[in-house]
Design a protein around this motif. Structure first.
Motif, mmCIF file in Angstrom:
data_model
loop_
_atom_site.group_PDB
_atom_site.id
_atom_site.type_symbol
_atom_site.label_atom_id
_atom_site.label_comp_id
_atom_site.label_asym_id
_atom_site.label_seq_id
_atom_site.Cartn_x
_atom_site.Cartn_y
_atom_site.Cartn_z
ATOM 1 N N VAL A 24 -9.680 -18.748 30.492
ATOM 2 C CA VAL A 24 -10.178 -17.372 30.526
ATOM 3 C C VAL A 24 -11.445 -17.331 29.689
ATOM 4 C CG1 VAL A 24 -9.706 -14.962 29.966
ATOM 5 C CG2 VAL A 24 -7.855 -16.435 30.760
ATOM 6 N N ARG A 25 -12.504 -16.766 30.282
ATOM 7 C CA ARG A 25 -13.755 -16.572 29.545
ATOM 8 C C ARG A 25 -13.970 -15.070 29.383
ATOM 9 N NH1 ARG A 25 -18.137 -20.178 32.704
ATOM 10 N NH2 ARG A 25 -17.753 -18.512 34.197
ATOM 11 N N TYR A 26 -14.206 -14.679 28.135
ATOM 12 C CA TYR A 26 -14.444 -13.279 27.806
ATOM 13 C C TYR A 26 -15.930 -13.084 27.531
ATOM 14 C CZ TYR A 26 -9.424 -13.509 26.798
ATOM 15 O OH TYR A 26 -8.065 -13.708 26.873
ATOM 16 N N PHE A 27 -16.480 -11.970 27.989
ATOM 17 C CA PHE A 27 -17.894 -11.693 27.809
ATOM 18 C C PHE A 27 -18.086 -10.370 27.074
ATOM 19 C CE2 PHE A 27 -17.552 -14.623 31.265
ATOM 20 C CZ PHE A 27 -18.622 -15.472 31.096
ATOM 21 N N CYS A 82 -12.484 -14.120 20.646
ATOM 22 C CA CYS A 82 -12.891 -15.455 21.081
ATOM 23 C C CYS A 82 -13.665 -15.320 22.387
ATOM 24 C CB CYS A 82 -11.691 -16.378 21.274
ATOM 25 S SG CYS A 82 -10.499 -15.832 22.504
ATOM 26 N N GLU A 83 -14.395 -16.360 22.732
ATOM 27 C CA GLU A 83 -15.166 -16.344 23.979
ATOM 28 C C GLU A 83 -14.420 -16.984 25.136
ATOM 29 O OE1 GLU A 83 -19.085 -17.855 23.349
ATOM 30 O OE2 GLU A 83 -19.600 -16.235 21.986
ATOM 31 N N SER A 84 -13.444 -17.840 24.829
ATOM 32 C CA SER A 84 -12.646 -18.445 25.895
ATOM 33 C C SER A 84 -11.353 -18.989 25.314
ATOM 34 C CB SER A 84 -13.420 -19.562 26.597
ATOM 35 O OG SER A 84 -13.618 -20.658 25.733
ATOM 36 N N GLU A 85 -10.395 -19.200 26.202
ATOM 37 C CA GLU A 85 -9.131 -19.797 25.800
ATOM 38 C C GLU A 85 -8.407 -20.323 27.032
ATOM 39 O OE1 GLU A 85 -6.233 -17.054 24.142
ATOM 40 O OE2 GLU A 85 -6.974 -15.437 25.412
ATOM 41 N N ALA A 86 -7.599 -21.350 26.825
ATOM 42 C CA ALA A 86 -6.740 -21.876 27.879
ATOM 43 C C ALA A 86 -5.462 -21.038 27.900
ATOM 44 C CB ALA A 86 -6.419 -23.338 27.615
ATOM 45 N N ARG A 87 -4.969 -20.743 29.092
ATOM 46 C CA ARG A 87 -3.759 -19.929 29.249
ATOM 47 C C ARG A 87 -2.773 -20.662 30.157
ATOM 48 N NH1 ARG A 87 -3.507 -15.603 25.804
ATOM 49 N NH2 ARG A 87 -1.649 -15.240 27.055
ATOM 50 N N SER A 88 -1.507 -20.305 30.039
ATOM 51 C CA SER A 88 -0.481 -20.967 30.844
ATOM 52 C C SER A 88 0.066 -20.099 31.969
ATOM 53 C CB SER A 88 0.679 -21.418 29.949
ATOM 54 O OG SER A 88 1.277 -20.294 29.327
ATOM 55 N N GLU A 89 -0.340 -18.834 32.039
ATOM 56 C CA GLU A 89 0.182 -17.948 33.084
ATOM 57 C C GLU A 89 -0.204 -18.475 34.466
ATOM 58 O OE1 GLU A 89 0.177 -16.118 29.318
ATOM 59 O OE2 GLU A 89 -1.598 -16.722 30.414
ATOM 60 N N ARG A 90 0.651 -18.224 35.436
ATOM 61 C CA ARG A 90 0.438 -18.740 36.796
ATOM 62 C C ARG A 90 0.099 -17.668 37.823
ATOM 63 N NH1 ARG A 90 -1.348 -23.294 35.793
ATOM 64 N NH2 ARG A 90 0.046 -24.668 34.661
ATOM 65 N N ASP A 125 0.163 -11.500 35.600
ATOM 66 C CA ASP A 125 0.858 -11.952 34.385
ATOM 67 C C ASP A 125 -0.146 -12.274 33.276
ATOM 68 O OD1 ASP A 125 3.307 -11.725 35.702
ATOM 69 O OD2 ASP A 125 3.329 -13.846 36.288
ATOM 70 N N LEU A 126 -1.255 -12.868 33.653
ATOM 71 C CA LEU A 126 -2.284 -13.200 32.675
ATOM 72 C C LEU A 126 -2.843 -11.941 32.028
ATOM 73 C CD1 LEU A 126 -4.883 -15.883 32.612
ATOM 74 C CD2 LEU A 126 -5.705 -13.543 32.494
ATOM 75 N N VAL A 128 -11.052 -17.792 34.902
ATOM 76 C CA VAL A 128 -10.946 -16.337 35.012
ATOM 77 C C VAL A 128 -11.977 -15.736 34.072
ATOM 78 C CG1 VAL A 128 -9.453 -14.333 34.691
ATOM 79 C CG2 VAL A 128 -8.487 -16.488 35.539
ATOM 80 N N ASP A 129 -12.883 -14.945 34.615
ATOM 81 C CA ASP A 129 -13.909 -14.277 33.813
ATOM 82 C C ASP A 129 -13.533 -12.816 33.624
ATOM 83 O OD1 ASP A 129 -15.569 -16.536 33.558
ATOM 84 O OD2 ASP A 129 -16.556 -16.105 35.465
#
Length: 77
Positions: free
Chosen positions: A4-7, A16-24, A28-29, A68-69
């Protein structure tokens, strides 16, 4: 894992500007990131959410390598 990238204001709200996520699934994300970053609760409803550069349905499935942006509305022209 999807990334996920946040702007702009979304990055500020998430801390944070980005993070790895486990949702499928995308829906849910969305719930999970607000759970982890409460300040996103006021920002996310106004944001465009893109999966690999495209708008998709909320129930879209997420797979390894997806991006995901989270893009808040931008002012200017």
């Amino acid at each position: 894992m999807p990334t996920v990238r946040y702007f702009a204001g979304a990055a500020e709200a998430a801390g944070c500007e980005s993070e790895a996520r486990s949702e499928r699934r995308l829906d849910d994300l969305r719930v999970a990131v607000v759970g982890d970053h409460a300040r996103l609760g006021t920002v996310l409803p106004r944001c465009a959410v893109l999966l690999n550069g495209r708008r998709v349905d909320a129930d879209a499935e997420l797979i390894e390598g997806d991006v995901v942006d989270i893009l808040p509305p931008f002012a200017g022209g």
